[in-house]
Design an enzyme around this catalytic site. Structure first.
Site, PDB file in Angstrom:
ATOM      1  N   LYS A 258       0.778  -1.162   0.044  1.00 25.95           N
ATOM      2  CA  LYS A 258       0.114  -0.053  -0.027  1.00 25.95           C
ATOM      3  C   LYS A 258       1.032   1.433  -0.157  1.00 25.95           C
ATOM      4  O   LYS A 258       1.982   1.178   0.707  1.00 25.95           O
ATOM      5  CB  LYS A 258      -0.985   0.175   1.164  1.00 25.95           C
ATOM      6  N   ARG A 332     -10.185 -11.772   2.486  1.00 23.15           N
ATOM      7  CA  ARG A 332     -10.836 -12.779   1.907  1.00 23.15           C
ATOM      8  C   ARG A 332     -10.214 -14.047   2.044  1.00 23.15           C
ATOM      9  O   ARG A 332     -10.896 -15.193   2.005  1.00 23.15           O
ATOM     10  CB  ARG A 332     -11.355 -12.388   0.548  1.00 23.15           C
TER      11      ARG A 332
HETATM   12  N1  BES Z   1      -7.669  -3.804   4.741  1.00 20.56           N
HETATM   13  C1  BES Z   1      -7.993  -3.391   3.382  1.00 20.56           C
HETATM   14  C2  BES Z   1      -9.210  -2.534   3.174  1.00 20.56           C
HETATM   15  C3  BES Z   1      -9.376  -1.339   3.935  1.00 20.56           C
HETATM   16  C4  BES Z   1      -9.404  -0.166   3.148  1.00 20.56           C
HETATM   17  C5  BES Z   1      -9.800  -1.338   5.405  1.00 20.56           C
HETATM   18  C6  BES Z   1      -9.515   1.045   4.176  1.00 20.56           C
HETATM   19  C7  BES Z   1      -9.954  -0.132   5.980  1.00 20.56           C
HETATM   20  C8  BES Z   1      -9.824   0.835   5.413  1.00 20.56           C
HETATM   21  C9  BES Z   1      -8.150  -4.657   2.652  1.00 20.56           C
HETATM   22  O1  BES Z   1      -7.386  -5.702   2.921  1.00 20.56           O
HETATM   23  C10 BES Z   1      -7.585  -4.143   1.038  1.00 20.56           C
HETATM   24  O2  BES Z   1      -6.397  -3.747   0.843  1.00 20.56           O
HETATM   25  N2  BES Z   1      -8.550  -4.306   0.060  1.00 20.56           N
HETATM   26  C11 BES Z   1      -8.026  -3.775  -1.130  1.00 20.56           C
HETATM   27  C12 BES Z   1      -8.507  -5.072  -2.237  1.00 20.56           C
HETATM   28  C13 BES Z   1      -8.041  -4.742  -3.636  1.00 20.56           C
HETATM   29  C14 BES Z   1      -6.874  -5.115  -3.767  1.00 20.56           C
HETATM   30  C15 BES Z   1      -8.855  -5.656  -4.630  1.00 20.56           C
HETATM   31  C16 BES Z   1      -8.813  -2.507  -1.501  1.00 20.56           C
HETATM   32  O3  BES Z   1      -9.859  -2.573  -1.141  1.00 20.56           O
HETATM   33  O4  BES Z   1      -8.219  -1.589  -2.011  1.00 20.56           O
HETATM   34 ZN    ZN Z   2      -5.286  -5.640   2.159  1.00 21.89          ZN
END
Ligand code: BES
Ligand code: ZN
Ligand code: ZN
Length: 480
Positions: A258, A332
């Site tokens: 990230k 997931r």
């Molecule tokens: N933990 C994150 C989602 C999240 C985002 C939680 C903002 C709290 C606040 C999750 O694991 C994630 O990074 N999801 C990705 C999925 C994508 C790579 C398909 C996302 O939502 O960008």
């Molecule tokens: Zn994530």
């Protein structure tokens, strides 16, 4: 320590909050003429709903509610005013506040107390000035002729559970690893008579929970899988209600790293775990006659020489193969294994809580929960009702079959990401693949953690979902 509320029959404390129905005559307040005129002016001319009287013998808050307002709105109005009064009480150094109503304790006075107590939450354990900054308010007393003791007990449990969930979310990774999380939720759950078991890495390997193990590969700490169970002797449901919570104690994104600003708050990625642990803690604390199980798969997600990489094909606990195309879609993967594990309990329903997607957060922000349902439409209606009453509102997203298309992989049974749109839904569809029971998925990525105070929800973890689950399960128990 969360504020708890006590029922009292008499009091000499003069810092008081009087809850009054807006159209009730003011004469009953026994104020002298001058003060009465002041109150009338504030209330009727200036249209103030909250009037503060700073008298020599203490502070008085007069709160005028409107019984015509619809129930959910009225209760939230009460909580929000409770939060306002909390702020004023603390800035005035009040230690004990007496909440007074002329008649029996109404749902309104409970809601004011709830807002007051939740707003009093602080997380200052790592600050040198914690003692100085500590809120003065330490006691809430309810001075009413009649009061439903069970309702009061439940309110105190809900407050304690919510604040505990906030605490867990607020702990950073270096103070709360997956092992710490498992230990802390087990220990606390045992204090209310619950049964807890923690699977260590060896056991998780023996079970072949490939999703949880893949995400954990880049970690220096082992994963855990915690099973909490509440089954009292007077249990009324034959098939258990299973809760599943995402316990990613920190989400860097892994090799699909990230950007740093998106990572800053990722200690909150175990918010789902906190929600289900605190919910089952509340159920057990209230001794609800329900069989409830909570499952918490936990690990951090980070890059390392041994970390899983985009392109890997992993084998899940149920044998499904998954092509990992983004290591940041890790929630997931660990949840899928927990959802498979849930099958062995032949559950009546599974409720899954997870900070799963940025997509859910972008869609509705922090004012509600994105939720999806499979074979659980009736339950969803009741959940939505509870959600409105406790103001943890649900927004239902579709689980249409067409979205499944996006999860097709050329070389495996599934891939772990869909396309650029509808991300909260494709994540839900991914989870659905691992279920064969009525299922409700709550994506709490938006409301789990906030960076600005919002009334009785302070900066940081909000404990979202705990009051919802407790209210809903309590209603469930009452119907049996
Ligand atoms: N933990 C994150 C989602 C999240 C985002 C939680 C903002 C709290 C606040 C999750 O694991 C994630 O990074 N999801 C990705 C999925 C994508 C790579 C398909 C996302 O939502 O960008
Ligand atoms: Zn994530
Ligand atoms: Zn995550």
């Amino acid at each position: 320590m969360a504020l708890s509320i006590q029922h009292i029959a008499q009091s000499n404390t003069s810092d008081r909050l009087l809850l009054i129905e807006k159209s009730d005559p003011l004469d009953a307040l026994q104020l002298n003429q001058e003060v009465l005129n002041f109150v009338k002016n504030q209330k009727d001319k200036l249209k103030k709903e909250l009037v503060e009287l700073n008298q020599y013998d203490g502070l008085k808050y007069l709160l005028f509610y409107d019984k015509e307002l619809d129930e959910a709105k009225r209760l939230e109005w009460c909580r929000k005013n409770g939060a306002k009064i909390n702020k004023s009480a603390n800035s005035n150094g009040i230690v004990t506040l007496v909440l007074e109503a002329k008649t029996e304790a109404s749902s309104e006075i409970f809601a004011v107390a709830e807002g007051l107590a939740l707003a009093n939450y602080q997380f200052h354990k790592y600050r040198k000035d914690a003692v100085e900054k500590k809120n003065s308010l330490q006691k809430l007393e309810m001075l009413v002729a009649k009061l439903d003791q069970k309702k009061l007990e439940h309110l105190n449990i809900a407050i304690e559970a919510n604040c505990w969930a906030r605490d867990l979310v607020n702990e950073p990774l270096n103070k709360l690893s997956a092992v710490d999380l498992a230990e802390q939720i087990s220990a606390k759950f045992r204090t209310v008579g619950g049964k807890a078991e923690v699977f260590n890495k060896q056991k998780i390997e023996a079970l072949k929970m490939g999703g949880l193990l893949a995400v954990n590969k880049g970690s220096i700490d082992p994963p855990t899988f915690t099973v909490l169970e509440w089954k009292p002797e007077n249990v009324k449901n034959s098939k258990p209600i299973v809760l599943v919570g995402k316990g990613v104690v920190y989400d860097t994104g892994g090799l699909s790293l990230k950007p740093s600003n998106a990572m800053d708050t990722m200690k909150c990625d175990m918010g789902g775990a906190a929600t289900v642990a605190a919910s089952i803690f509340a159920v057990a604390g209230a001794k609800l006659p329900l069989h409830v199980i909570a499952l918490v798969p936990a690990t951090d997600n980070r890059p390392d020489g041994n970390a899983y990489v985009p392109g890997d094909v992993i084998s899940m606990f149920d044998g499904t193969t998954v092509e990992v195309l983004n290591t940041d879609a890790e929630g997931r993967l660990i949840l899928a294994d927990a959802l498979t594990y849930a099958k062995k309990f032949e559950p009546e329903v599974v409720f899954n809580f997870a900070t799963l997607t940025g997509s859910a957060a972008r869609a509705i922000g922090s004012q509600g929960i994105v939720a999806m349902e499979v074979k659980a439409a009736d339950m969803f209606c009741d959940l939505a009702k509870s959600g409105n009453l406790v103001h943890e509102r649900l927004v239902k997203f579709p689980m249409w079959e067409e979205y499944r298309e996006q999860l097709k992989s050329e070389i495996a049974d599934l891939k772990n990401i869909g396309g650029p749109e509808g991300g909260a839904i494709t994540a839900g569809k991914f989870l659905e693949h691992f279920t064969d029971y009525p299922f409700v998925h709550f994506d709490i990525a938006g409301p789990a953690f906030i960076d600005k105070r919002d009334s009785y929800r302070g900066i940081g973890g909000t404990g979202i979902g705990v009051r919802l689950m407790f209210h809903y399960l309590n209603e469930w128990a009452n119907k049996l």
